[in-house]
Scaffold this motif. Structure first.
Motif, PDB file in Angstrom:
ATOM      1  N   GLU A  32      88.355  41.788  53.642  1.00 49.85           N
ATOM      2  CA  GLU A  32      87.171  41.221  52.936  1.00 49.85           C
ATOM      3  C   GLU A  32      85.867  40.545  53.465  1.00 49.85           C
ATOM      4  OE1 GLU A  32      87.622  41.217  49.476  1.00 49.85           O
ATOM      5  OE2 GLU A  32      89.515  42.138  49.464  1.00 49.85           O
ATOM      6  N   SER A  33      86.034  40.307  54.907  1.00 54.66           N
ATOM      7  CA  SER A  33      84.962  39.829  55.513  1.00 54.66           C
ATOM      8  C   SER A  33      84.202  41.000  56.071  1.00 54.66           C
ATOM      9  CB  SER A  33      85.382  38.737  56.503  1.00 54.66           C
ATOM     10  OG  SER A  33      86.132  39.255  57.525  1.00 54.66           O
ATOM     11  N   GLY A  34      84.825  42.021  56.151  1.00 60.14           N
ATOM     12  CA  GLY A  34      84.201  43.216  56.469  1.00 60.14           C
ATOM     13  C   GLY A  34      84.223  43.647  57.971  1.00 60.14           C
ATOM     14  N   LYS A  35      85.341  42.647  58.404  1.00 59.58           N
ATOM     15  CA  LYS A  35      85.818  43.221  59.900  1.00 59.58           C
ATOM     16  C   LYS A  35      86.592  44.402  60.160  1.00 59.58           C
ATOM     17  CE  LYS A  35      84.818  38.249  61.008  1.00 59.58           C
ATOM     18  NZ  LYS A  35      85.481  37.036  61.580  1.00 59.58           N
ATOM     19  N   ILE A  36      87.254  44.827  59.090  1.00 59.30           N
ATOM     20  CA  ILE A  36      88.007  46.132  59.375  1.00 59.30           C
ATOM     21  C   ILE A  36      87.580  46.943  58.058  1.00 59.30           C
ATOM     22  CG2 ILE A  36      89.483  45.070  60.814  1.00 59.30           C
ATOM     23  CD1 ILE A  36      91.505  45.297  58.248  1.00 59.30           C
ATOM     24  N   PRO A  37      87.621  48.178  58.444  1.00 54.26           N
ATOM     25  CA  PRO A  37      87.171  49.254  57.126  1.00 54.26           C
ATOM     26  C   PRO A  37      88.333  49.430  56.247  1.00 54.26           C
ATOM     27  CG  PRO A  37      87.431  50.247  59.045  1.00 54.26           C
ATOM     28  CD  PRO A  37      87.622  49.258  59.318  1.00 54.26           C
ATOM     29  N   TYR A  38      89.539  49.044  56.522  1.00 53.18           N
ATOM     30  CA  TYR A  38      90.656  49.713  55.634  1.00 53.18           C
ATOM     31  C   TYR A  38      91.139  48.429  54.805  1.00 53.18           C
ATOM     32  CZ  TYR A  38      89.883  53.162  59.250  1.00 53.18           C
ATOM     33  OH  TYR A  38      89.418  53.984  60.021  1.00 53.18           O
ATOM     34  N   MET A  45     103.563  52.949  47.616  1.00 58.77           N
ATOM     35  CA  MET A  45     104.055  54.373  47.826  1.00 58.77           C
ATOM     36  C   MET A  45     103.114  55.098  48.814  1.00 58.77           C
ATOM     37  SD  MET A  45     105.917  55.834  44.428  1.00 58.77           S
ATOM     38  CE  MET A  45     104.461  56.395  43.551  1.00 58.77           C
ATOM     39  N   ILE A  46     103.636  55.714  49.666  1.00 59.97           N
ATOM     40  CA  ILE A  46     102.498  56.563  50.607  1.00 59.97           C
ATOM     41  C   ILE A  46     102.206  57.864  49.989  1.00 59.97           C
ATOM     42  CG2 ILE A  46     104.452  57.927  51.824  1.00 59.97           C
ATOM     43  CD1 ILE A  46     102.858  57.180  54.468  1.00 59.97           C
ATOM     44  N   ASP A  47     102.660  58.309  49.027  1.00 57.38           N
ATOM     45  CA  ASP A  47     102.181  59.522  48.236  1.00 57.38           C
ATOM     46  C   ASP A  47     102.425  59.116  46.776  1.00 57.38           C
ATOM     47  OD1 ASP A  47     101.732  61.715  46.824  1.00 57.38           O
ATOM     48  OD2 ASP A  47     103.306  62.871  47.840  1.00 57.38           O
ATOM     49  N   ASP A  48     101.538  58.672  46.221  1.00 56.04           N
ATOM     50  CA  ASP A  48     101.542  58.315  44.585  1.00 56.04           C
ATOM     51  C   ASP A  48     101.507  59.414  43.797  1.00 56.04           C
ATOM     52  OD1 ASP A  48      98.798  59.218  44.582  1.00 56.04           O
ATOM     53  OD2 ASP A  48      97.733  57.380  44.048  1.00 56.04           O
ATOM     54  N   ASP A  61      92.375  53.858  54.039  1.00 55.54           N
ATOM     55  CA  ASP A  61      90.992  54.250  53.960  1.00 55.54           C
ATOM     56  C   ASP A  61      90.538  54.779  52.551  1.00 55.54           C
ATOM     57  OD1 ASP A  61      88.454  55.492  54.212  1.00 55.54           O
ATOM     58  OD2 ASP A  61      88.664  56.214  56.363  1.00 55.54           O
ATOM     59  N   ASN A  62      89.713  53.822  51.938  1.00 54.92           N
ATOM     60  CA  ASN A  62      89.384  54.072  50.501  1.00 54.92           C
ATOM     61  C   ASN A  62      88.206  55.156  50.416  1.00 54.92           C
ATOM     62  OD1 ASN A  62      91.066  52.203  49.380  1.00 54.92           O
ATOM     63  ND2 ASN A  62      89.700  50.480  49.752  1.00 54.92           N
ATOM     64  N   VAL A  63      87.607  55.365  51.464  1.00 50.84           N
ATOM     65  CA  VAL A  63      86.480  56.419  51.469  1.00 50.84           C
ATOM     66  C   VAL A  63      87.158  57.850  51.490  1.00 50.84           C
ATOM     67  CG1 VAL A  63      84.568  57.415  52.785  1.00 50.84           C
ATOM     68  CG2 VAL A  63      84.697  54.935  52.322  1.00 50.84           C
ATOM     69  N   LEU A  64      87.969  57.962  52.237  1.00 56.70           N
ATOM     70  CA  LEU A  64      88.636  59.354  52.298  1.00 56.70           C
ATOM     71  C   LEU A  64      90.217  59.480  51.627  1.00 56.70           C
ATOM     72  CD1 LEU A  64      88.625  59.653  56.466  1.00 56.70           C
ATOM     73  CD2 LEU A  64      87.044  60.706  54.680  1.00 56.70           C
ATOM     74  N   ASP A  65      90.465  58.262  50.819  1.00 59.51           N
ATOM     75  CA  ASP A  65      91.550  58.208  50.354  1.00 59.51           C
ATOM     76  C   ASP A  65      92.772  58.525  50.801  1.00 59.51           C
ATOM     77  OD1 ASP A  65      93.075  57.683  47.930  1.00 59.51           O
ATOM     78  OD2 ASP A  65      92.940  59.674  47.203  1.00 59.51           O
ATOM     79  N   LYS A  66      92.954  57.665  52.112  1.00 64.28           N
ATOM     80  CA  LYS A  66      94.047  58.442  52.881  1.00 64.28           C
ATOM     81  C   LYS A  66      94.418  56.964  53.693  1.00 64.28           C
ATOM     82  CE  LYS A  66      93.981  60.781  57.583  1.00 64.28           C
ATOM     83  NZ  LYS A  66      95.029  60.225  58.172  1.00 64.28           N
ATOM     84  N   PHE A  67      95.929  56.726  53.948  1.00 61.25           N
ATOM     85  CA  PHE A  67      96.439  55.979  54.620  1.00 61.25           C
ATOM     86  C   PHE A  67      96.495  56.126  56.030  1.00 61.25           C
ATOM     87  CE2 PHE A  67      98.923  55.241  50.735  1.00 61.25           C
ATOM     88  CZ  PHE A  67      98.530  54.151  50.531  1.00 61.25           C
ATOM     89  N   VAL A  68      95.869  54.851  56.947  1.00 57.17           N
ATOM     90  CA  VAL A  68      95.665  55.201  58.394  1.00 57.17           C
ATOM     91  C   VAL A  68      96.661  54.597  59.382  1.00 57.17           C
ATOM     92  CG1 VAL A  68      93.039  55.991  58.005  1.00 57.17           C
ATOM     93  CG2 VAL A  68      93.816  53.326  58.326  1.00 57.17           C
ATOM     94  N   VAL A  95      99.343  60.153  59.255  1.00 62.66           N
ATOM     95  CA  VAL A  95      98.703  58.700  59.445  1.00 62.66           C
ATOM     96  C   VAL A  95      98.566  58.631  60.652  1.00 62.66           C
ATOM     97  CG1 VAL A  95      99.346  56.354  59.190  1.00 62.66           C
ATOM     98  CG2 VAL A  95     100.036  57.940  57.396  1.00 62.66           C
ATOM     99  N   ASN A  96      97.516  57.797  61.022  1.00 66.04           N
ATOM    100  CA  ASN A  96      96.892  57.635  62.416  1.00 66.04           C
ATOM    101  C   ASN A  96      98.047  56.913  63.337  1.00 66.04           C
ATOM    102  OD1 ASN A  96      94.486  58.691  61.394  1.00 66.04           O
ATOM    103  ND2 ASN A  96      93.368  56.925  61.946  1.00 66.04           N
ATOM    104  N   GLU A  97      98.459  55.855  62.689  1.00 67.32           N
ATOM    105  CA  GLU A  97      99.415  54.975  63.653  1.00 67.32           C
ATOM    106  C   GLU A  97     100.538  54.609  62.608  1.00 67.32           C
ATOM    107  OE1 GLU A  97      96.875  52.495  66.685  1.00 67.32           O
ATOM    108  OE2 GLU A  97      95.785  52.408  64.764  1.00 67.32           O
TER     109      GLU A  97
END
Length: 137
Positions: A32-38, A45-48, A61-68, A95-97
């Motif tokens: 909410e404070s803009g310190k992280i982009p996710y 659910m990981i796959d809706d 990641d709401n831009v890429l519509d992907k869980f990171v 997923v990245n991590e």
């Protein structure tokens, strides 16, 4: 009076839920404070599009519509199995991590896409640049 049966599912212990609450609260503040982009989500659910696993915490990641990032909270008995499942989710859903935290022994395991298990500083999340363990203090 109607005789309606009460259906209750299996729920996690309070300490398990407390860890999720702390992580979501801290991650939400950073988002909410803009310190992280996710954006953080609890038990989504990981796959809706299909019936799928619901890790304890997901960073989206709401831009890429992907869980990171996936974070699974575990007790000591399920720690090894939860790490195996988390690593499979990381690879299957790209997923990245993925992280697993044992709230009884205060230990972390980390799995990185295409790399495998990371043993050095396993609570540090490269995707956001923060140590997840710091959020649990």
């Amino acid at each position: 009076m109607l005789d309606i049966p009460i259906y209750m599912g299996v729920n996690a212990p309070l300490e398990h839920q407390r860890v999720i609450r702390k992580l979501i609260w801290q991650l939400s503040n950073l988002y909410e404070s803009g310190k992280i982009p996710y954006e953080p989500f609890p038990e989504a659910m990981i796959d809706d599009a299909n019936s799928s696993p619901t890790p304890d915490v997901l960073l989206q990641d709401n831009v890429l519509d992907k869980f990171v990032v996936i974070i699974e909270i575990s007790g000591t008995k399920g720690f090894k199995n939860d790490f195996r499942k988390t690593s499979e989710l990381v690879e299957n859903y790209e997923v990245n991590e993925g992280f697993v935290y044992d709230y009884k022994q205060f230990r972390w395991r980390k799995y990185k896409l295409g790399v495998g298990e990371i043993t050095a500083n396993p609570s540090f999340c490269d995707s956001i640049g923060y140590d997840l363990n710091d959020f649990l203090k």
